[in-house]
Design an enzyme around this catalytic site. Structure first.
Site, mmCIF file in Angstrom:
data_model
loop_
_atom_site.group_PDB
_atom_site.id
_atom_site.type_symbol
_atom_site.label_atom_id
_atom_site.label_comp_id
_atom_site.label_asym_id
_atom_site.label_seq_id
_atom_site.Cartn_x
_atom_site.Cartn_y
_atom_site.Cartn_z
ATOM 1 C CG HIS A 79 -0.492 0.363 2.490
ATOM 2 N ND1 HIS A 79 -0.111 -0.555 3.440
ATOM 3 C CD2 HIS A 79 -0.282 1.571 3.061
ATOM 4 C CE1 HIS A 79 0.295 0.074 4.521
ATOM 5 N NE2 HIS A 79 0.199 1.371 4.322
ATOM 6 C CG ASP A 124 0.103 -3.907 2.813
ATOM 7 O OD1 ASP A 124 0.635 -3.468 1.776
ATOM 8 O OD2 ASP A 124 -0.316 -3.176 3.746
ATOM 9 C CD GLN A 214 -2.047 6.245 10.031
ATOM 10 O OE1 GLN A 214 -2.085 6.276 11.248
ATOM 11 N NE2 GLN A 214 -2.587 5.265 9.330
ATOM 12 N N GLY A 215 2.878 6.459 8.737
ATOM 13 C CA GLY A 215 4.265 6.727 8.368
ATOM 14 C C GLY A 215 5.197 5.581 8.745
ATOM 15 C CG ASP A 216 5.609 3.934 12.391
ATOM 16 O OD1 ASP A 216 6.693 4.511 12.223
ATOM 17 O OD2 ASP A 216 4.885 4.111 13.388
ATOM 18 C CB SER A 217 2.770 1.946 6.198
ATOM 19 O OG SER A 217 1.517 1.781 6.755
HETATM 20 N N1 ARG Z 1 -1.225 2.457 7.191
HETATM 21 C C1 ARG Z 1 -0.290 3.146 8.045
HETATM 22 C C2 ARG Z 1 0.821 3.765 7.223
HETATM 23 O O1 ARG Z 1 0.676 3.849 6.046
HETATM 24 C C3 ARG Z 1 0.182 2.292 9.160
HETATM 25 C C4 ARG Z 1 -0.798 2.260 10.212
HETATM 26 C C5 ARG Z 1 -0.441 1.384 11.322
HETATM 27 N N2 ARG Z 1 -1.433 1.640 12.319
HETATM 28 C C6 ARG Z 1 -1.491 1.034 13.479
HETATM 29 N N3 ARG Z 1 -2.389 1.426 14.313
HETATM 30 N N4 ARG Z 1 -0.650 0.090 13.800
HETATM 31 O O2 ARG Z 1 1.769 4.294 7.745
#
Ligand code: ARG
Length: 268
Positions: A79, A124, A214-217
């Site tokens: 993603h 993913d 967000q940003g850790d993905s």
């Molecule tokens: N989708 C998020 C990203 O793009 C990662 C989210 C992880 N969230 C969580 N609650 N563990 O960075």
């Protein structure tokens, strides 16, 4: 991505986040900016990783994390990228916990391989080929069996340190306990749709408080195996909010895709 979506579905919401983050550099993605956190939750515990502690960590310019699978291939989340094909637009920053350090090694991408099953049966994950090998790279081996899909995991990243917070200059880390598929699904809502063989959950279900955000993905979730060697068991994927009780983090179950990852890596 509409503001209001922050608190609803974050799954698949990251392309907009990624694009916005690329434009804004390290700033929090404008189109995903949520209301300020009201609970002060420290997403990953507020603890900085030491320089060299997790030498495989990579920051990607679209606002994601990754891990060095080989010295020239980064494993990240599907993603975080849009398609398989040539791509010279991504910059990988490696070798530092401080993204502003003058000793950072920055390398451009040449090619992206996006998991072909992500949009259908799940998975993913994506690979990013770099223009040159990272000199002196330390890679993170991926789990090829489910043997380490339990226990306590380490997660790390430059993503938000609080729900809705800014991207970080310094790499943060924390530990998250394994959550079974049954418990994870039982949290309801988006969690009911958990793809058990493709996703693995982690976090404090009852109390929250530790999580990726967000940003850790795309960054790795890892632990030591029975020989004390680090092994990657997950890839940061999604969650509802960050570090909330009854909303564990969801990670790509790396062991389920280990052969597909290895096969793709050998071809790019
Ligand atoms: N989708 C998020 C990203 O793009 C990662 C989210 C992880 N969230 C969580 N609650 N563990 O960075």
């Amino acid at each position: 991505m509409a503001r209001k979506r922050w608190f609803t579905l974050l799954k698949n919401a990251t392309l907009g986040v990624a694009a916005a983050t690329a434009l804004a550099g390290l700033a929090a993605p404008a189109d995903a900016a949520p209301p300020p956190s009201t609970d002060g939750t420290q997403v990953i515990g507020g603890s900085r990783a030491a320089q060299g502690e997790f030498p495989w960590m990579v920051r990607l310019s679209m606002g994601c994390g990754g891990a060095l699978y080989t010295s020239q291939i980064v494993l990240t989340a599907a993603h975080c990228v849009d398609r398989t094909g040539s791509n010279t637009s991504i910059t990988a920053t490696t070798g530092v916990v401080d993204l502003q350090s003058s000793s950072a090694k920055k390398v451009k991408s040449t090619y992206v391989y996006r998991s072909p099953t992500y949009d259908t049966t799940g998975g993913d994950w994506a690979l990013i080929k770099l223009a040159a090998p990272v000199s002196g790279a330390t890679t993170l081996p991926i789990a090829s069996t489910s043997a380490n899909n339990s226990g306590t995991f380490t997660v790390a990243g430059w993503g938000a340190a609080t729900e809705g917070g800014a991207q970080q200059r310094y790499l943060l880390k924390t530990q998250v306990p394994f959550v079974s598929d049954a418990t994870c699904k039982a949290q309801g809502g988006e969690y009911s749709g958990l793809i058990a063989n493709a996703e693995i959950c982690a976090g404090n279900v009852e109390s929250g408080g530790v999580d990726t955000c967000q940003g850790d993905s795309g960054g790795p979730m890892f632990r030591r195996d029975n020989t004390n060697a680090w092994v990657q068991v997950g890839i940061t994927s999604w969650g509802i909010g960050c570090a909330r009780a009854h909303a564990p983090g969801v990670y790509t179950e790396v062991s389920s895709f280990a052969s597909a990852i290895a096969s793709a890596a050998s071809k790019i």
